[in-house]
Design a protein around this motif. Structure first.
Motif, PDB file in Angstrom:
ATOM      1  N   ILE A 216      38.515  41.942  51.486  1.00 16.98           N
ATOM      2  CA  ILE A 216      38.272  42.826  52.627  1.00 16.98           C
ATOM      3  C   ILE A 216      39.452  43.768  52.779  1.00 16.98           C
ATOM      4  CG2 ILE A 216      37.947  42.960  55.125  1.00 16.98           C
ATOM      5  CD1 ILE A 216      36.550  40.262  55.024  1.00 16.98           C
ATOM      6  N   GLY A 217      39.192  45.054  52.630  1.00 22.93           N
ATOM      7  CA  GLY A 217      40.247  46.048  52.795  1.00 22.93           C
ATOM      8  C   GLY A 217      41.425  45.819  51.882  1.00 22.93           C
ATOM      9  N   GLY A 218      41.177  45.344  50.673  1.00 23.41           N
ATOM     10  CA  GLY A 218      42.246  45.091  49.723  1.00 23.41           C
ATOM     11  C   GLY A 218      42.956  43.768  49.906  1.00 23.41           C
ATOM     12  N   GLN A 219      42.489  42.948  50.860  1.00 27.53           N
ATOM     13  CA  GLN A 219      43.072  41.629  51.098  1.00 27.53           C
ATOM     14  C   GLN A 219      42.101  40.539  50.637  1.00 27.53           C
ATOM     15  OE1 GLN A 219      44.603  41.044  55.093  1.00 27.53           O
ATOM     16  NE2 GLN A 219      44.845  43.243  55.387  1.00 27.53           N
ATOM     17  N   VAL A 220      42.669  39.389  50.281  1.00 26.77           N
ATOM     18  CA  VAL A 220      41.857  38.256  49.831  1.00 26.77           C
ATOM     19  C   VAL A 220      41.684  37.287  50.989  1.00 26.77           C
ATOM     20  CG1 VAL A 220      41.626  36.430  48.113  1.00 26.77           C
ATOM     21  CG2 VAL A 220      42.872  38.529  47.535  1.00 26.77           C
ATOM     22  N   VAL A 221      40.438  36.997  51.346  1.00 25.68           N
ATOM     23  CA  VAL A 221      40.158  35.997  52.379  1.00 25.68           C
ATOM     24  C   VAL A 221      40.602  34.631  51.840  1.00 25.68           C
ATOM     25  CG1 VAL A 221      38.331  34.858  53.702  1.00 25.68           C
ATOM     26  CG2 VAL A 221      38.271  37.345  53.339  1.00 25.68           C
ATOM     27  N   PRO A 222      41.345  33.842  52.622  1.00 22.85           N
ATOM     28  CA  PRO A 222      41.936  32.605  52.087  1.00 22.85           C
ATOM     29  C   PRO A 222      40.956  31.467  51.834  1.00 22.85           C
ATOM     30  CG  PRO A 222      42.470  32.849  54.410  1.00 22.85           C
ATOM     31  CD  PRO A 222      41.809  34.138  53.991  1.00 22.85           C
ATOM     32  N   TYR A 223      39.699  31.623  52.241  1.00 21.72           N
ATOM     33  CA  TYR A 223      38.691  30.601  52.006  1.00 21.72           C
ATOM     34  C   TYR A 223      37.536  31.200  51.202  1.00 21.72           C
ATOM     35  CZ  TYR A 223      41.084  28.025  55.716  1.00 21.72           C
ATOM     36  OH  TYR A 223      42.023  27.384  56.464  1.00 21.72           O
ATOM     37  N   CYS A 224      36.928  30.382  50.383  1.00 21.93           N
ATOM     38  CA  CYS A 224      35.718  30.794  49.668  1.00 21.93           C
ATOM     39  C   CYS A 224      34.578  29.884  50.090  1.00 21.93           C
ATOM     40  CB  CYS A 224      35.918  30.715  48.152  1.00 21.93           C
ATOM     41  SG  CYS A 224      36.153  29.025  47.517  1.00 21.93           S
ATOM     42  N   LEU A 225      33.365  30.255  49.695  1.00 20.51           N
ATOM     43  CA  LEU A 225      32.216  29.387  49.892  1.00 20.51           C
ATOM     44  C   LEU A 225      31.703  28.983  48.522  1.00 20.51           C
ATOM     45  CD1 LEU A 225      30.453  28.250  52.278  1.00 20.51           C
ATOM     46  CD2 LEU A 225      28.712  29.854  51.469  1.00 20.51           C
ATOM     47  N   ALA A 226      31.812  27.697  48.211  1.00 20.91           N
ATOM     48  CA  ALA A 226      31.299  27.178  46.941  1.00 20.91           C
ATOM     49  C   ALA A 226      29.832  26.837  47.126  1.00 20.91           C
ATOM     50  CB  ALA A 226      32.098  25.953  46.507  1.00 20.91           C
ATOM     51  N   ARG A 227      28.974  27.531  46.367  1.00 22.52           N
ATOM     52  CA  ARG A 227      27.536  27.261  46.423  1.00 22.52           C
ATOM     53  C   ARG A 227      27.220  26.191  45.376  1.00 22.52           C
ATOM     54  NH1 ARG A 227      26.932  32.958  46.610  1.00 22.52           N
ATOM     55  NH2 ARG A 227      28.199  32.902  44.736  1.00 22.52           N
ATOM     56  N   ALA A 246      32.583  25.361  52.247  1.00 22.60           N
ATOM     57  CA  ALA A 246      33.772  26.203  52.362  1.00 22.60           C
ATOM     58  C   ALA A 246      35.001  25.456  51.862  1.00 22.60           C
ATOM     59  CB  ALA A 246      33.967  26.646  53.804  1.00 22.60           C
ATOM     60  N   ARG A 247      35.867  26.191  51.133  1.00 23.18           N
ATOM     61  CA  ARG A 247      37.083  25.589  50.579  1.00 23.18           C
ATOM     62  C   ARG A 247      38.219  26.597  50.631  1.00 23.18           C
ATOM     63  NH1 ARG A 247      34.330  23.756  44.859  1.00 23.18           N
ATOM     64  NH2 ARG A 247      33.106  21.981  45.617  1.00 23.18           N
ATOM     65  N   GLU A 248      39.439  26.083  50.631  1.00 23.51           N
ATOM     66  CA  GLU A 248      40.577  26.962  50.424  1.00 23.51           C
ATOM     67  C   GLU A 248      40.551  27.452  48.989  1.00 23.51           C
ATOM     68  OE1 GLU A 248      44.401  25.535  51.565  1.00 23.51           O
ATOM     69  OE2 GLU A 248      43.668  24.622  53.416  1.00 23.51           O
ATOM     70  N   LEU A 249      41.069  28.660  48.765  1.00 21.86           N
ATOM     71  CA  LEU A 249      41.093  29.205  47.420  1.00 21.86           C
ATOM     72  C   LEU A 249      42.020  28.387  46.525  1.00 21.86           C
ATOM     73  CD1 LEU A 249      41.345  33.072  47.983  1.00 21.86           C
ATOM     74  CD2 LEU A 249      39.298  31.648  47.811  1.00 21.86           C
ATOM     75  N   SER A 250      41.608  28.232  45.272  1.00 16.43           N
ATOM     76  CA  SER A 250      42.508  27.663  44.278  1.00 16.43           C
ATOM     77  C   SER A 250      43.509  28.730  43.853  1.00 16.43           C
ATOM     78  CB  SER A 250      41.716  27.186  43.065  1.00 16.43           C
ATOM     79  OG  SER A 250      41.180  28.311  42.350  1.00 16.43           O
ATOM     80  N   ALA A 251      44.536  28.328  43.125  1.00 15.72           N
ATOM     81  CA  ALA A 251      45.518  29.295  42.627  1.00 15.72           C
ATOM     82  C   ALA A 251      44.849  30.335  41.740  1.00 15.72           C
ATOM     83  CB  ALA A 251      46.626  28.571  41.874  1.00 15.72           C
ATOM     84  N   ARG A 252      43.891  29.905  40.931  1.00 12.47           N
ATOM     85  CA  ARG A 252      43.186  30.845  40.041  1.00 12.47           C
ATOM     86  C   ARG A 252      42.296  31.785  40.844  1.00 12.47           C
ATOM     87  NH1 ARG A 252      43.188  33.426  35.051  1.00 12.47           N
ATOM     88  NH2 ARG A 252      41.053  33.652  34.275  1.00 12.47           N
ATOM     89  N   ARG A 296      33.225  30.662  58.537  1.00 11.77           N
ATOM     90  CA  ARG A 296      33.712  30.478  59.913  1.00 11.77           C
ATOM     91  C   ARG A 296      33.268  29.147  60.483  1.00 11.77           C
ATOM     92  NH1 ARG A 296      31.496  30.542  64.533  1.00 11.77           N
ATOM     93  NH2 ARG A 296      29.558  31.437  63.739  1.00 11.77           N
ATOM     94  N   GLN A 297      31.999  28.790  60.265  1.00 13.91           N
ATOM     95  CA  GLN A 297      31.469  27.559  60.841  1.00 13.91           C
ATOM     96  C   GLN A 297      32.179  26.325  60.294  1.00 13.91           C
ATOM     97  OE1 GLN A 297      27.394  28.120  59.752  1.00 13.91           O
ATOM     98  NE2 GLN A 297      26.986  29.605  61.378  1.00 13.91           N
ATOM     99  N   GLN A 298      32.603  26.367  59.050  1.00 11.24           N
ATOM    100  CA  GLN A 298      33.198  25.178  58.427  1.00 11.24           C
ATOM    101  C   GLN A 298      34.725  25.142  58.497  1.00 11.24           C
ATOM    102  OE1 GLN A 298      31.519  24.052  54.571  1.00 11.24           O
ATOM    103  NE2 GLN A 298      29.717  25.306  54.991  1.00 11.24           N
ATOM    104  N   THR A 299      35.362  26.303  58.662  1.00  7.65           N
ATOM    105  CA  THR A 299      36.830  26.334  58.648  1.00  7.65           C
ATOM    106  C   THR A 299      37.434  26.902  59.932  1.00  7.65           C
ATOM    107  OG1 THR A 299      37.083  28.575  57.737  1.00  7.65           O
ATOM    108  CG2 THR A 299      36.719  26.766  56.164  1.00  7.65           C
ATOM    109  N   GLY A 300      36.627  27.639  60.720  1.00  6.94           N
ATOM    110  CA  GLY A 300      37.144  28.312  61.896  1.00  6.94           C
ATOM    111  C   GLY A 300      37.759  29.672  61.596  1.00  6.94           C
ATOM    112  N   PHE A 301      37.841  30.042  60.326  1.00  5.03           N
ATOM    113  CA  PHE A 301      38.433  31.337  59.975  1.00  5.03           C
ATOM    114  C   PHE A 301      37.428  32.450  60.279  1.00  5.03           C
ATOM    115  CE2 PHE A 301      39.676  34.881  57.326  1.00  5.03           C
ATOM    116  CZ  PHE A 301      41.065  34.893  57.451  1.00  5.03           C
ATOM    117  N   ASP A 302      37.830  33.412  61.102  1.00  3.34           N
ATOM    118  CA  ASP A 302      36.923  34.456  61.590  1.00  3.34           C
ATOM    119  C   ASP A 302      36.896  35.638  60.620  1.00  3.34           C
ATOM    120  OD1 ASP A 302      35.382  36.236  62.995  1.00  3.34           O
ATOM    121  OD2 ASP A 302      36.476  36.042  64.882  1.00  3.34           O
ATOM    122  N   VAL A 303      36.021  35.552  59.627  1.00  2.00           N
ATOM    123  CA  VAL A 303      35.946  36.598  58.606  1.00  2.00           C
ATOM    124  C   VAL A 303      35.437  37.903  59.198  1.00  2.00           C
ATOM    125  CG1 VAL A 303      35.123  37.161  56.292  1.00  2.00           C
ATOM    126  CG2 VAL A 303      35.410  34.766  56.944  1.00  2.00           C
TER     127      VAL A 303
END
Length: 321
Positions: A216-227, A246-252, A296-303
């Motif tokens: 988003i706007g050149g920034q990486v959201v710190p959580y992903c959604l693993a389907r 929802a998970r925190e991003l891995s280093a990769r 947001r529902q799983q981590t509280g992070f307001d994307v």
């Protein structure tokens, strides 16, 4: 800020999970006006790109009510009259979608601010665009040659076939070199050399999920959604029955996101959804990326609020203006 959202019919929006809905909730909470129209309501008329639209007022911001909005009477206005225009029409990316990008591009020349940039959307096929970043991809080919498609499967042992205009996991086939249906799969997709097909080496890490990494706007959201694929499936798409975790991003994941984010943002792609399996990027989604609400529902992070803040920066607007 006055925002025009081009979206699918309001009656079909599932507010408990829809990303566009969450964007509108966040925008209104920050004091912005929301106006809506459908793709078919954009036109070139009298030399100006205009839309037949309505102002939308949220009557429920919880995502649980059936009657969650109220509309003002219909009006017609040029797209350049808005501080921001959000193209949130879901795929398919067909010729009607392409025609809409022509209209939106002309609207830009008339002063509109359109996100994502319509030319950038056209230039970034969501399957093929990963070819620009081979250091992050699995082995792949794109060809109309059925013989080469078969050779690729033999080379890899196992591969995934997909059409360049596919969506939601549709028309994706997994095949092994000894698969008795290999010829049928290639014929079905390739139509005896008449249709271009992408083949990618199969990534067994799909069992742990097809991760949606948001930029988003050149920034990486710190959580992903693993389907996570359902039992017996090799597709993690939510539309194909996958389960979102929802998970925190891995280093990769973060390394991929940080490498691509500034490049894509510089091209006018405010919001991008990367699909990552294991350590490889498999698609770059630019039309209508989703998964805000699940994260947001799983981590509280307001994307959604992060997105609206990026939109404010991109337009030079302030909250409540």
């Amino acid at each position: 800020m006055r925002i025009l959202v081009i979206l699918d019919p309001l009656a079909g929006i599932k507010t408990y999970k829809d990303t566009t809905y969450s964007m509108m909730v966040a925008a209104e909470a920050r004091g912005h006006e929301i106006h809506v129209c459908e793709q078919r309501e954009i036109a070139l008329d009298g030399g100006r790109v205009v839309a037949r639209l309505r102002r939308l007022h949220l009557t429920d911001a919880t995502g649980g009510a059936l009657d969650w909005y109220r509309l003002d009477p219909e009006a017609v206005a040029p797209l350049a009259a808005f501080d921001a225009v959000l193209m949130r029409k879901d795929p398919p990316f067909d010729m009607e979608y392409v025609y809409s990008t022509y209209l939106l591009e002309l609207a830009q020349r008339q002063g509109a601010r359109v996100f994502n940039d319509p030319r950038a959307i056209r230039d970034h096929n969501e399957k093929f665009s990963i070819s620009e970043f081979p250091e992050f991809t699995a082995p792949m080919i794109v060809t109309r040659d059925p013989v080469r498609l078969r050779e690729f499967v033999v080379e890899q042992g196992e591969a995934v076939f997909k059409l360049l205009d596919g969506m939601g996991g549709a028309s994706i086939f997994r095949a092994r070199s000894d698969d008795p249906n290999l010829s049928v799969i290639i014929e079905t997709l390739n139509r005896f050399g008449e249709r271009t097909v992408m083949a990618q080496g199969f990534l067994p890490e799909i069992a742990q999920g097809d991760k949606r990494v948001l930029l988003i706007g050149g920034q990486v959201v710190p959580y992903c959604l693993a389907r996570i694929p359902k039992a017996g499936e090799a597709r993690g798409n939510l539309a194909a029955g996958g389960t979102g975790v929802a998970r925190e991003l891995s280093a990769r994941d973060r390394a991929i996101g940080e490498a691509l984010a500034p490049v894509l943002a510089a091209r006018g792609l405010l919001l991008v959804g990367l699909d990552v399996i294991g350590e490889c990027i498999t698609e770059i989604n630019v039309t209508s990326p989703t998964c805000f609400q699940e994260i947001r529902q799983q981590t509280g992070f307001d994307v959604a609020t992060l997105f609206v803040e990026a939109l404010e920066r991109a337009t030079g607007a302030a909250s409540g203006s």
